[in-house]
Design a protein around this motif. Sequence first.
Motif: not given
Length: 71
Positions: A51-65
């Motif tokens: 939605e563009g509320k967080l930049h893709w380059s600023k991870p919060l650390g929750f998403r994993t591959r």
Amino acid sequence: EADEFAANTLIPKREFTEFLNGDIFSRMSVKTFADRLKLHPGIVEGRLKHEGKLHWSKPLGFRTRLQFEKK
């Protein structure tokens, strides 16, 4: 239309809109919101980025591959 349906099925539009009104998307606020909806916080993080509320380059650390074994 299908993307919007899928997004709103995982995170109901009303709840997400209320969360967006807080305008602070810290690691703790995302985790608290996800816990309330019984979701993995990576889903919320991904939606915020989509939605563009967080930049893709600023991870919060929750998403994993996902890791797949090579055969």
